[in-house]
Scaffold this motif. Structure first.
Motif, PDB file in Angstrom:
ATOM      1  N   LEU B  18       0.839  -1.197   0.000  1.00  0.00           N
ATOM      2  CA  LEU B  18       0.000   0.000   0.000  1.00  0.00           C
ATOM      3  C   LEU B  18       0.872   1.244   0.000  1.00  0.00           C
ATOM      4  O   LEU B  18       1.999   1.234   0.517  1.00  0.00           O
ATOM      5  CB  LEU B  18      -0.896   0.004   1.243  1.00  0.00           C
ATOM      6  CG  LEU B  18      -1.817  -1.207   1.416  1.00  0.00           C
ATOM      7  CD1 LEU B  18      -2.577  -1.110   2.734  1.00  0.00           C
ATOM      8  CD2 LEU B  18      -2.791  -1.306   0.242  1.00  0.00           C
ATOM      9  N   ASP B  19       0.357   2.295  -0.578  1.00  0.00           N
ATOM     10  CA  ASP B  19       1.036   3.581  -0.478  1.00  0.00           C
ATOM     11  C   ASP B  19       0.640   4.231   0.851  1.00  0.00           C
ATOM     12  O   ASP B  19      -0.397   3.920   1.429  1.00  0.00           O
ATOM     13  CB  ASP B  19       0.605   4.493  -1.641  1.00  0.00           C
ATOM     14  CG  ASP B  19       1.088   3.956  -2.984  1.00  0.00           C
ATOM     15  OD1 ASP B  19       2.146   3.284  -3.035  1.00  0.00           O
ATOM     16  OD2 ASP B  19       0.396   4.192  -3.990  1.00  0.00           O
ATOM     17  N   ASP B  20       1.474   5.123   1.361  1.00  0.00           N
ATOM     18  CA  ASP B  20       1.122   6.005   2.485  1.00  0.00           C
ATOM     19  C   ASP B  20       0.964   5.280   3.816  1.00  0.00           C
ATOM     20  O   ASP B  20       0.410   5.861   4.766  1.00  0.00           O
ATOM     21  CB  ASP B  20      -0.174   6.789   2.197  1.00  0.00           C
ATOM     22  CG  ASP B  20      -0.065   7.590   0.911  1.00  0.00           C
ATOM     23  OD1 ASP B  20       1.046   8.061   0.615  1.00  0.00           O
ATOM     24  OD2 ASP B  20      -1.073   7.719   0.213  1.00  0.00           O
ATOM     25  N   VAL B  21       1.388   4.039   3.921  1.00  0.00           N
ATOM     26  CA  VAL B  21       1.335   3.370   5.228  1.00  0.00           C
ATOM     27  C   VAL B  21       2.504   2.401   5.277  1.00  0.00           C
ATOM     28  O   VAL B  21       2.906   1.846   4.247  1.00  0.00           O
ATOM     29  CB  VAL B  21      -0.020   2.645   5.427  1.00  0.00           C
ATOM     30  CG1 VAL B  21      -0.255   1.580   4.369  1.00  0.00           C
ATOM     31  CG2 VAL B  21      -0.113   2.027   6.811  1.00  0.00           C
ATOM     32  N   ARG B  22       3.069   2.223   6.457  1.00  0.00           N
ATOM     33  CA  ARG B  22       4.209   1.316   6.600  1.00  0.00           C
ATOM     34  C   ARG B  22       4.088   0.503   7.869  1.00  0.00           C
ATOM     35  O   ARG B  22       3.563   0.967   8.874  1.00  0.00           O
ATOM     36  CB  ARG B  22       5.513   2.116   6.713  1.00  0.00           C
ATOM     37  CG  ARG B  22       6.054   2.659   5.400  1.00  0.00           C
ATOM     38  CD  ARG B  22       7.462   3.200   5.622  1.00  0.00           C
ATOM     39  NE  ARG B  22       8.339   2.132   6.126  1.00  0.00           N
ATOM     40  CZ  ARG B  22       9.356   2.328   6.973  1.00  0.00           C
ATOM     41  NH1 ARG B  22       9.616   3.535   7.435  1.00  0.00           N
ATOM     42  NH2 ARG B  22      10.096   1.303   7.384  1.00  0.00           N
ATOM     43  N   VAL B  23       4.569  -0.720   7.799  1.00  0.00           N
ATOM     44  CA  VAL B  23       4.778  -1.494   9.013  1.00  0.00           C
ATOM     45  C   VAL B  23       6.149  -1.072   9.536  1.00  0.00           C
ATOM     46  O   VAL B  23       7.177  -1.379   8.919  1.00  0.00           O
ATOM     47  CB  VAL B  23       4.752  -3.008   8.730  1.00  0.00           C
ATOM     48  CG1 VAL B  23       5.053  -3.777  10.017  1.00  0.00           C
ATOM     49  CG2 VAL B  23       3.405  -3.422   8.156  1.00  0.00           C
TER      50      VAL B  23
END
Lengths: 323, 323, 323, 323
Positions: B18-23
């Protein structure tokens, strides 16, 4: 009932189940065949001349071999009988034109028995095209495959795949397109049985028709379909697509590790087109009784034959044929 | 990402795309599992306390064994983190009520991961019910069958078929019915594997739910389906029926003398529900980021668990249970 | 990644999701397009020469406009880079032959991106033909319809329906037939949009191919399908039939008095062929990394182009063209 | 033919189409009805006593109202006639037991006309279960929905949904399970028409049967299905699943922007079960003529009635009923 072979029996048994109509007389070159059918349906076995002379006979079903159609049509028309004639009307377009002349001269109702027009699926599909459900027709695809080839002896005298098998599809193409093809191109191969090739015919064939409006129709035929009788049409228009699929033997589906398996298609053409055979006879009887128009008529019989002739010519010459 | 087992990896790899989110951080009781996943997705392996203490963490995914959910939910809620929690929230309805209390007290968003609501087929079907396409819901049928049973060791600690498998269908029933069941009746048998029976569980079960409006829902479960993962729902209303069928491995169909054979259903739940896993995570992230409502929430987790408990009671007592 | 338009982005995002491979550099004539994609996937924006000069680059994806392929292929081959090239390789068969020469001379792996071969349905179907499930291939039917026509400006420079659309089907025909066509016949009409006719192209076309073994292939194309992207193949052999149907938007079915209604097909080609785009890139990367054969290769690119050229000639002359 | 109402006419017209069997005499409480049917099929209208006294009558079809069955069965059995009796044999299980006594005492063949066993789809499915295609039966699902409810006057004297409608499904359940249910649980609601509820009946019902082997059967019924007569069965065994779907009005499919739409199911039960009505009569005639066993027999009539009684009891008490 002139002719008591397989298709004659089908029509006779169908009529027996109808109210308000009777098969009064049957005829066949084999008197035993005529007598056997007469006994089964409660009719009288006669010779064909007597049938045509009988005042009790309003209409005749011609279900004899193709080469006898010409004389019977002339005799029946001159006797003032309505005529229901199995396809093809004749193997020669010129002789069909003669039949048209006598039919027009005498004014008798004449129906060419293209039974598939009366299949409830194809009939419904065509009616919905005419009703405008998908707009102007642009592309028609017709696929017909028989479960297995007929005997070589049949192929040797049938006129070939275009005249004995694809003729149904040519009529269907005209029925669905709603206009006449102006060009035809055919290819074909003998892949199912080399003896068919040796007999000068093909068993796998593909035809492309085009009309003056630019609509295109593709037809494929094969003498083999291991999964049963395969008869499908698909029609694309500006507004969508209508198609009619196969009739399966039953609705049972088996799921195993190999996936989901449904039944093969109905194998036997009499079973596959049972409803169509009934509907075409009912249409003929109602039209004759009510004085309404019979369709498909003798001109339709000629038109399909001309397409079959042109397909055979295209296959031979390797070139498209203008119609 | 709390928990780096199979489902934790699924969510982590989904989020990576996904764009704009990170683990940003992962934790697991097995440090190697955490490190391996961290390396794969470019995250940092930490212990859970550090994850919850990190200012860079806005939300946690709880994908650890069920018996650890309770403590992690409490800790995460008190740390002010939005929570995405794998089902079941807990094996005990009372302990779920405790979790509800802390979630309500802290006001953190909490999503119970009933992924099937996010399957595009079931989601579309439910939206169309709500849009009124079939009118008032009268009868719901839900069929769920796993390709093969889990290990006995799993069954021994899973709480049984109603709590580990049919719980998805209980949530689906509530989702589709749009109202709460008021009575439940369950039957079941150990037909697939006698060891399942010896472990005190059943592997083939049928449940009937009724609602106060008179709507009826039938659910069947089996631990075996040789043709692949079988997941279907069918909903009848006053104005018609909506159903969602299985997802096959491919669209290829083979026709032979035995009939028409299509592919089995997708066998593996991760593949079958790939789109659902993505959509549920996207929903959670968008809701948390946008401050909108998360659904299904912690109350939905409790409601499904109460149905599972009642089904188990009905199976034991042989009587319907009022809810 | 040479070219950062729509298809370049698809490939770049696909590769980003793979383990063990990275898009290190991107190039585009519009620097902002290159930078935007570079930012999104963590790559570096460069000019094409720098990409080809980079020692960190093992392989290039050529996703630029067709008229730039020729020079890029030559430059990339001379730089020793493996090449993944969007179709068509070039609009001119002679120029494709030049590309073949440089690819053979330099020995670089070269893949022509006929993505449909990698669609799981078509790939599975073709593998099953090759495995002998239906015996010798006799008849192939390929139907491809786009939801709606492209802009006239595109049609004016695309080379026409045979080169920009049916080229996929020509490749599919060769893939399924397993032998080369020896004759082609084409018909076509401008039925969807008269402007397409005014631009010298057709929007509805039908082609018949024959092979030296006698196998027949019929292809139809239309620029319009109101029910979504329509892509089907059907292959008949001596032992049965294999077909691959459309991919629907979902599995939901509605039953009302009008009958049973399922979803339209997926409308957007990127969504329809999502799995195929992934599989073709994976195939290329694995083949380059493992030193195995890349397929379809540059010869396949030429063969499809020659069929498109011959179809256009047949449409113009009204005659079949020998190949 | 005792009874010349709708179902009596169906049987009489069916027999008329068979070779080697005739309806010689018809009787009805309305002499005009008897005479009309007699004229149509070439039979003689008599009073019932004369029919039973006639030496030309080998077998009787009892198609009169249910409350007259008891006396006619006794009289016909004592007259030594083979009996084909419409379902239900009687509304009272005790009175059916009386009928069994007289049938056993006189030794006449007795067939209970559960026509659905003779539907080609269900018959084929059951034969394939018995042939072991899916192994031991584990779960059966039967769905039956009528297009629209009968008149309230009919419901008031029919004995309710379990006795007039689901009785077919109870027989089907026994037919498919191959063993006797040991427990039944029923729920139901009046959702289609409040007048049905006011008449003390339900119009939407669900039943769960269990057998001693642990097999489970779920049945649902509704008095409403806007898309036509809905009759499906699905049987899961250890080795897979067999199901039989609905019979559609035709095979035509329309594709538009709204998706793919096929025909509704056949609406009228006489049309839906046309083949079944024929097959059950043929079975009876062949068994009587050949001295072979008739099935389903009078015990099957009793067994289904007992299940209907128990379902009604379960609905009233809210508890499962042991059988």
């Amino acid at each position: 009932m002139l002719g008591c072979g397989r298709i004659g029996q089908v029509h006779a048994l169908t009529i027996r189940r109808l109210d308000d109509v009777r098969v009064t007389a049957v005829a066949d070159v084999f008197p035993e065949a005529a007598q056997s059918l007469a006994d089964r349906i409660g009719a009288q076995a006669m010779d064909p001349d007597a049938v045509l002379a009988s005042a009790k006979v309003d209409a005749v079903v011609i279900a004899t071999p193709t080469d006898t159609h010409y004389d019977l049509i002339h005799a029946a028309a001159r006797a003032g009988k309505a005529i229901f004639c199995e396809k093809p009307v004749d193997m020669s377009a010129d002789r069909i034109r003669d039949c048209i002349a006598v039919v027009e001269e005498t004014g008798v109702p004449f129906m060419t028995a293209f039974n598939r027009r009366f299949d409830p699926n194809f009939a419904s599909l065509q009616a919905r095209i005419r009703a405008g459900e998908i707009g102007q027709v642009e592309l028609v695809t017709i696929m017909s495959r028989d479960p297995s080839p007929p005997p070589i002896s049949y192929i040797q005298r049938s006129g070939g795949i275009f005249r004995d098998m694809m003729i149904h599809d040519f009529d269907m193409a005209r029925f669905l397109l709603g206009e006449e093809p102006v060009q035809i191109f055919a290819v074909g191969s003998a892949l199912v049985d080399p003896e068919i090739g040796a007999a000068g015919d093909v068993d796998t064939a593909a035809v492309t028709l085009t009309t003056s409006s630019g609509a295109i129709c593709q037809i494929t035929n094969s003498r083999r379909a291991v999964y049963g009788y395969d008869q499908r049409v698909e029609v694309h228009g500006a507004g969508g697509m209508l198609r009619a699929g196969n009739v399966l033997e039953n609705t049972v589906e088996l799921a195993t590790g190999a996936g989901f398996r449904s039944a093969p298609t109905r194998h036997f053409f009499l079973e596959r087109y049972e409803a169509a055979y009934r509907a075409e006879v009912v249409h003929f009887i109602e039209a004759v009784a009510g004085g309404t128009t019979v369709s498909p008529d003798v001109q339709d019989g000629l038109a399909a034959q001309l397409l079959a002739d042109a397909a055979a010519e295209s296959l031979t010459t390797g070139k498209p044929v203008a119609l």
